[in-house]
Design an enzyme around this catalytic site. Structure first.
Site, short mmCIF file in Angstrom:
data_model
loop_
_atom_site.label_atom_id
_atom_site.label_comp_id
_atom_site.label_asym_id
_atom_site.label_seq_id
_atom_site.Cartn_x
_atom_site.Cartn_y
_atom_site.Cartn_z
N HIS A 266 0.81 -1.22 0.00
CA HIS A 266 0.00 0.00 0.00
C HIS A 266 0.85 1.27 0.00
O HIS A 266 0.50 2.25 -0.63
CB HIS A 266 -0.95 0.01 1.19
N HIS A 345 13.21 45.14 -2.79
CA HIS A 345 13.26 43.67 -2.73
C HIS A 345 13.85 43.11 -4.01
O HIS A 345 13.13 42.65 -4.88
CB HIS A 345 11.84 43.12 -2.54
ZN LIG Z 1 -6.01 -6.18 -0.04
#
Ligand SMILES: [Zn+2]
Length: 440
Positions: A266, A345
């Site tokens: 996963h 700046h």
């Molecule tokens: Zn699974």
């Protein structure tokens, strides 16, 4: 690439089934509902007050330990990958997955019960074409544990997967093109498998109250324990492919490409999904027109100033060049050496301050919200900025394309937008900006 457009699909009617939640062991009922075009897949927690929904999008991914958990705010939905894989692979683009608990019924540990449910509900075509992610260049992600996912260009969605257990035990390989019928026959019945050493500590802590040999295959040493015999000699690699499909469904677009996976899980699946989402964002941001249209589709400076109260030197929008639907806007701001901030700046090395880019994004997002609420009695206040990133410097002579997209609106109380500043096809800054609506 197929020449006939493919259309989005949803469910023909609602259908439900009940079972046991894996982690809590409680009874849960899951009901699938049809949803309109471009809705995507959303989970709905029927058991909570106000019945909150969670978009099945990679941005909402929370954890990937053993199963995939998504969430928004404090609301979570666990173990979404099998039902997502079934919906996606059976061709359902838009659906609401309503549940009265924080995870779907585990069934037999495969996607079969969800496929049966989708069959019961039926699948029907909608009017809008599908959105695809076409793989243009090889992409890859890998993990320290030896997991590797490579994505190659292909005109179909294919997966080639190698699975290997501890000490390369149970090494299995399978390669297939993913179609609804191939998924239903070859992948959906493959059950979850676990290694005994991994689940023993969880069983001891009572963290998988609903776990049993009825919803998982347990591998202990050489022994394969399960209630019924293996459904395929290579059931493990098939289940790995099932998990890849479910996790990549979080991209929200149909992938045309070939996934080559070695020992996937996963975590690495989610990382690939994230990389695809990032690439998609980059592509969308770069699709700004190079010639700047004038006319009906946008707003000229005068119209911008009717909406925004800002004036020189603080008006950071020259012109709105277009809206896309209700939720997207693109505007431009040309940066000249005469901008007052360049004086300080920095002298001798003029660079546009990042905060001015955030201001420009906030002003563009305000125009979008104004168009959306269409009410003059309420006004949107810039409330917070999140995920602010400055990627490249902006110099005098640059033209900034400012993109804003409404990603979330809660009634007419608050709104969340994702914004980008793009110069010469590259993202120079980005931010998530939140607004709250107050009476004037
Ligand atoms: Zn699974």
């Amino acid at each position: 690439m197929p020449s006939t457009p493919e259309f989005q699909q949803t469910l023909g009617k609602a259908a439900s089934f009940s079972g046991t939640a894996l982690h809590t062991g409680d009874k849960v009922t899951l009901k699938l509902h049809a949803a309109p075009v471009d809705h995507g897949i959303k989970f709905k927690r029927k058991d909570l007050q106000d019945e909150p929904t969670i978009d099945a999008k990679i941005e909402n991914l929370k954890t990937v330990e053993r199963a995939t958990t998504i969430g928004e705010g404090s609301v979570r939905v666990h173990t979404v990958e099998h039902v997502l894989a079934a919906l996606w692979a059976m061709g359902v683009d838009n659906a609401v997955v309503e549940m009265d608990a924080n995870e779907p019924p585990i069934g037999d540990g495969s996607a079969q019960p969800y496929v049966d449910l989708i069959r019961k509900a039926g699948v029907t075509a909608q009017e809008e074409p599908r959105k695809f992610f076409d793989v243009r260049d090889t992409m890859h992600v890998e993990s320290k544990t030896g997991a590797l996912l490579v994505l190659l260009p292909d005109d179909k969605f294919r997966i080639s997967c190698t699975q290997a257990g501890p000490n390369n035990q149970f090494t299995q390989f399978l390669s297939l093109e993913l179609t609804p019928s191939i998924f239903e026959r070859e992948i959906a019945p493959a059950r979850t498998f676990v290694f005994y050493e991994d689940v023993q500590p969880l069983m001891d802590k009572n963290l998988i109250k609903g776990g049993s040999l009825e919803n998982a295959i347990v591998v202990r040493g050489e022994a394969v324990l399960s209630k019924e015999p293996l459904r395929f000699a290579d059931e493990f690699v098939r289940h790995k492919i099932l998990d890849i499909i479910g996790d990549l469904a979080l991209v929200g677009r149909r992938i045309r490409g070939h996934v080559v996976a070695v020992k996937p899980g996963h975590a690495v699946n989610a990382e690939l999904a994230r990389a695809l989402a990032r690439e998609q964002t980059r592509r969308s941001a770069m699709s700004a027109p190079r010639a700047i249209p004038i006319g009906d589709s946008g707003l000229d400076t005068g119209e911008v100033m009717k909406i925004l109260p800002h004036r020189y030197p603080f008006l950071m929008v020259d012109r709105v060049i277009g809206f896309e639907g209700e939720n997207k806007i693109t505007a431009i701001k040309s940066i000249t050496i005469n901008e007052p901030f360049f004086q300080g700046h920095f002298p001798g090395h003029p660079v546009m301050p990042g905060v001015m880019q955030v201001e420009a994004m906030a002003q563009v997002a305000s125009i979008l919200l104004f168009k959306l609420t269409k009410t003059s009695s309420r006004v949107g206040y810039f409330m917070s900025a999140d995920q602010v990133k400055f990627r490249k410097p902006v110099f005098p002579g640059d033209t900034i394309f400012i993109h804003a997209e409404l990603t979330r609106a809660r009634g007419n109380r608050m709104a969340k937008t994702k914004c980008y500043c793009v110069v010469n096809d590259a993202i120079v800054s980005e931010a998530e900006l939140m607004f709250t609506f107050l009476d004037k």
